[in-house]
Write a protein that holds these residues in place. Structure first.
Motif, PDB file in Angstrom:
ATOM      1  N   ILE A  62       1.356  -1.294  -0.175  1.00  0.00           N
ATOM      2  CA  ILE A  62      -0.185   0.032   0.089  1.00  0.00           C
ATOM      3  C   ILE A  62       0.983   1.074   0.030  1.00  0.00           C
ATOM      4  N   VAL A  63       1.202   1.527  -0.729  1.00  0.00           N
ATOM      5  CA  VAL A  63       1.999   2.855  -1.176  1.00  0.00           C
ATOM      6  C   VAL A  63       1.348   4.344  -0.725  1.00  0.00           C
ATOM      7  N   HIS A  64      -0.354   4.595  -0.739  1.00  0.00           N
ATOM      8  CA  HIS A  64      -0.872   5.782  -0.051  1.00  0.00           C
ATOM      9  C   HIS A  64      -2.201   5.421   0.030  1.00  0.00           C
ATOM     10  N   GLU A  65      -2.481   5.271   1.102  1.00  0.00           N
ATOM     11  CA  GLU A  65      -4.156   3.756   2.138  1.00  0.00           C
ATOM     12  C   GLU A  65      -5.020   5.324   2.221  1.00  0.00           C
ATOM     13  N   ALA A  66      -5.130   6.224   1.807  1.00  0.00           N
ATOM     14  CA  ALA A  66      -6.224   7.419   1.608  1.00  0.00           C
ATOM     15  C   ALA A  66      -6.515   8.321   1.174  1.00  0.00           C
TER      16      ALA A  66
ATOM     17  N   HIS B  45       7.523   7.105  -7.540  1.00  0.00           N
ATOM     18  CA  HIS B  45       7.880   8.581  -6.400  1.00  0.00           C
ATOM     19  C   HIS B  45       7.254   9.563  -6.770  1.00  0.00           C
ATOM     20  N   GLU B  46       6.739  10.205  -8.221  1.00  0.00           N
ATOM     21  CA  GLU B  46       6.339  11.394  -9.426  1.00  0.00           C
ATOM     22  C   GLU B  46       5.162  10.587  -9.205  1.00  0.00           C
TER      23      GLU B  46
ATOM     24  N   GLU C 234      10.267  16.454   1.229  1.00  0.00           N
ATOM     25  CA  GLU C 234       9.756  14.684   0.861  1.00  0.00           C
ATOM     26  C   GLU C 234       8.823  14.320   1.405  1.00  0.00           C
ATOM     27  N   THR C 235       7.827  13.635   0.345  1.00  0.00           N
ATOM     28  CA  THR C 235       7.085  13.003   1.884  1.00  0.00           C
ATOM     29  C   THR C 235       6.990  11.928   2.118  1.00  0.00           C
ATOM     30  N   PRO C 236       6.245  11.796   3.629  1.00  0.00           N
ATOM     31  CA  PRO C 236       6.699  11.105   4.819  1.00  0.00           C
ATOM     32  C   PRO C 236       6.062   9.497   4.242  1.00  0.00           C
ATOM     33  N   ARG C 237       5.622   9.347   3.023  1.00  0.00           N
ATOM     34  CA  ARG C 237       5.043   8.394   2.665  1.00  0.00           C
ATOM     35  C   ARG C 237       6.398   7.874   1.666  1.00  0.00           C
ATOM     36  N   TRP C 238       7.510   8.432   1.292  1.00  0.00           N
ATOM     37  CA  TRP C 238       7.964   7.916   0.309  1.00  0.00           C
ATOM     38  C   TRP C 238       8.857   7.657   1.225  1.00  0.00           C
ATOM     39  N   SER C 239       9.812   7.444   2.730  1.00  0.00           N
ATOM     40  CA  SER C 239      10.335   7.098   2.688  1.00  0.00           C
ATOM     41  C   SER C 239      10.089   5.945   3.418  1.00  0.00           C
TER      42      SER C 239
ATOM     43  N   SER D 234      11.578   1.811   2.693  1.00  0.00           N
ATOM     44  CA  SER D 234      11.633   1.245   4.438  1.00  0.00           C
ATOM     45  C   SER D 234      10.784   0.096   4.111  1.00  0.00           C
ATOM     46  N   LYS D 235       9.594  -0.092   3.573  1.00  0.00           N
ATOM     47  CA  LYS D 235       8.506  -1.792   3.712  1.00  0.00           C
ATOM     48  C   LYS D 235       9.259  -2.241   2.271  1.00  0.00           C
ATOM     49  N   LEU D 236      10.081  -1.917   1.077  1.00  0.00           N
ATOM     50  CA  LEU D 236      11.138  -2.145   0.444  1.00  0.00           C
ATOM     51  C   LEU D 236      12.473  -2.514   0.797  1.00  0.00           C
TER      52      LEU D 236
END
Ligand SMILES: Nc1ncnc2c1ncn2[C@@H]1O[C@H](COP(=O)(O)OP(=O)(O)OP(=O)(O)O)[C@@H](O)[C@H]1O
Ligand SMILES: O=P(O)(O)OC[C@H]1O[C@H](OP(=O)(O)OP(=O)(O)O)[C@H](O)[C@@H]1O
Ligand SMILES: [Mg+2]
Length: 410
Positions: free
Chosen positions: A160-164, A295-296, A397-402, A406-408
């Motif tokens: 899940i890259v963006h959950e909301a 990322h984009e 930087e978007t927090p979801r990117w980091s 880390s998930k990867l």
């Protein structure tokens, strides 16, 4: 019902597995004889096709979750809902992020996004988006979290890259007939489970489209005597038809629930769902360009969604210097902005002389707190308050990117 093949005679299979082309039937699904016949022919076609393609392309006949290696297609594939409640909203969201999906005709299932030249859009049913992410036939997708849970079944390849994404809000509670009979005084899942009526011979009958999440939820809650039936929709009718005692389905506004004499029970919420951006771990780690693309997309989504809830407020304030104005503004709880207020001198010309008597302050305020913020601004001497909508907020930087990295494990 008839069989179709591509117009050009060369069969092209660029995906990592052809499995998702196959119909998948759960054991309990009724299969008509014509469906079996078509499935048989499709399987034969596929066998012929897979023998022509690379060994990396495995034919997975019973489910699409076997690990397969990434095939050498160039384009990154994004799956969007082809119909249903989320289809238009997904396109609108992308448009708001300046990603314009160019679909020549609504019946064409492939489209382009000129802003992402290495990406193809494929329109698919939400459940097929999840299946195809798992089979490697799609790399990214926008679907409801309910569908991710139901068809992803906890598979670690789904990320899940963006959950909301702020649309498709639903919760899925367990419900039952409220106003008469044995359920009249039942208010919670616990009470429902403890009813003496349910035995091995006469279990609690639940109708649901969630044939994975439903049984899992009941098992996790220690409910033993329960059976499930399924249907493709209009499940709310099942109790009144005498087919089920309870249903497990989506509820959004609650209208369908009310209209069918059903009530929610405490402890019956299986999950809360809304649209999410989902990716295949394998694609992100192995497919060239996939990580950059996600990322984009993520940056655009975050910038839009963050801005969506905010207004820019500009006001003038009389003051002796910028620090003094800042102190006054910061004394108010709703005026701190994203990082803090921007304060700049306003150069006024009076009697031929330029002087600074006013300062302009610029802040972002949450939409919900707008009126409160305007009142606070006025209270500290603000005047000429201008309010405009914000379109994008790009953070460093978007927090979801980091979180994604880390998930990867990167
Ligand atoms: N009432 C609702 N309010 C908001 N979102 C919903 C609602 N119902 C469904 N959704 C979301 O939209 C997704 C697709 O639902 P939709 O009703 O369009 O298709 P479906 O009935 O589940 O399946 P089918 O493809 O067989 O029509 C759901 O999985 C869920 O994520
Ligand atoms: O709480 P509400 O706002 O009333 O929405 C809930 C209903 O919406 C969905 O059904 P849909 O209209 O998609 O029909 P379906 O049952 O055929 O899927 C869902 O399955 C519920 O039945
Ligand atoms: Mg529906």
């Amino acid at each position: 019902m008839s069989i179709s093949i591509p117009l050009n005679t060369t069969l092209q299979y660029s995906s990592s597995s052809s499995s998702s082309l196959l119909p998948s039937f759960s054991l309990s699904s009724p299969i008509t004889s014509s469906a079996v016949y078509v499935a048989g022919i499709r399987q034969r076609c596929l066998r012929m096709a897979t023998s022509c393609v690379s060994n990396a392309q495995k034919s997975v006949l019973n489910g699409a979750t076997d690990a397969v290696s990434i095939a050498g297609r160039e384009q990154i594939r994004l799956g969007l809902p082809s119909k249903g409640r989320m289809a238009a909203d997904s396109l609108d969201l992308l448009k708001d992020c300046q990603l314009f999906v160019k679909q020549v005709n609504p019946r064409q299932y492939v489209a382009q996004i000129p802003q992402l030249p290495n990406t193809e859009v494929w329109f698919q049913r939400p459940k097929d988006i999840v299946r195809k992410l798992l089979s490697g036939d799609l790399d990214l997708g926008i679907v409801g979290l309910d569908i991710v849970g139901e068809f992803g079944q906890g598979n670690e390849d789904l990320i899940i890259v963006h959950e909301a994404l702020n649309f498709g809000d639903v919760i899925s509670p367990l419900r039952y007939i409220p106003n008469y009979g044995i359920f009249e005084n039942i208010k919670s899942l616990k009470e429902l489970a403890q009813m003496p009526q349910w035995t091995k011979e006469r279990p609690l009958r639940v109708a649901t489209g969630f044939t994975y999440l439903g049984p899992k939820f009941m098992k996790d809650n220690g409910i033993k005597h329960v059976t499930f039936s399924t249907a493709d929709g209009a499940l709310e009718a099942a109790p009144a038809m005498g087919i089920a005692d309870a249903i497990l389905d989506l509820v959004s506004s609650g209208t369908t629930l009310k209209e069918n004499n059903l009530k929610e029970i405490e402890g019956g919420v299986v999950l809360e769902s809304q649209a999410a951006l989902v990716a295949s771990r394998r694609a992100l780690t192995e497919r060239k360009g996939a990580l950059e693309t996600v990322h984009e997309i993520l940056e655009r989504l975050e910038a839009h969604l963050k801005a969506n809830g905010q207004f820019t407020v500009v006001a003038n304030m009389r003051g002796t210097d910028a620090e003094e104005v800042a102190e006054r503004v910061k004394s108010q709880p709703s005026l701190s902005g994203l990082q803090g207020p921007t304060i700049s001198p306003v150069y006024c010309k009076r009697d031929g002389k330029v002087s600074i008597e006013y300062y302009a302050i610029v802040i972002c305020v949450p939409k919900k707190a707008l009126y409160e913020s305007v009142q606070q601004l006025r209270a500290v001497g603000g005047s000429g308050v201008l309010v405009s909508p914000l379109t994008y907020i790009f953070d460093e930087e978007t927090p979801r990117w980091s979180q994604l990295l880390s998930k990867l494990g990167m």
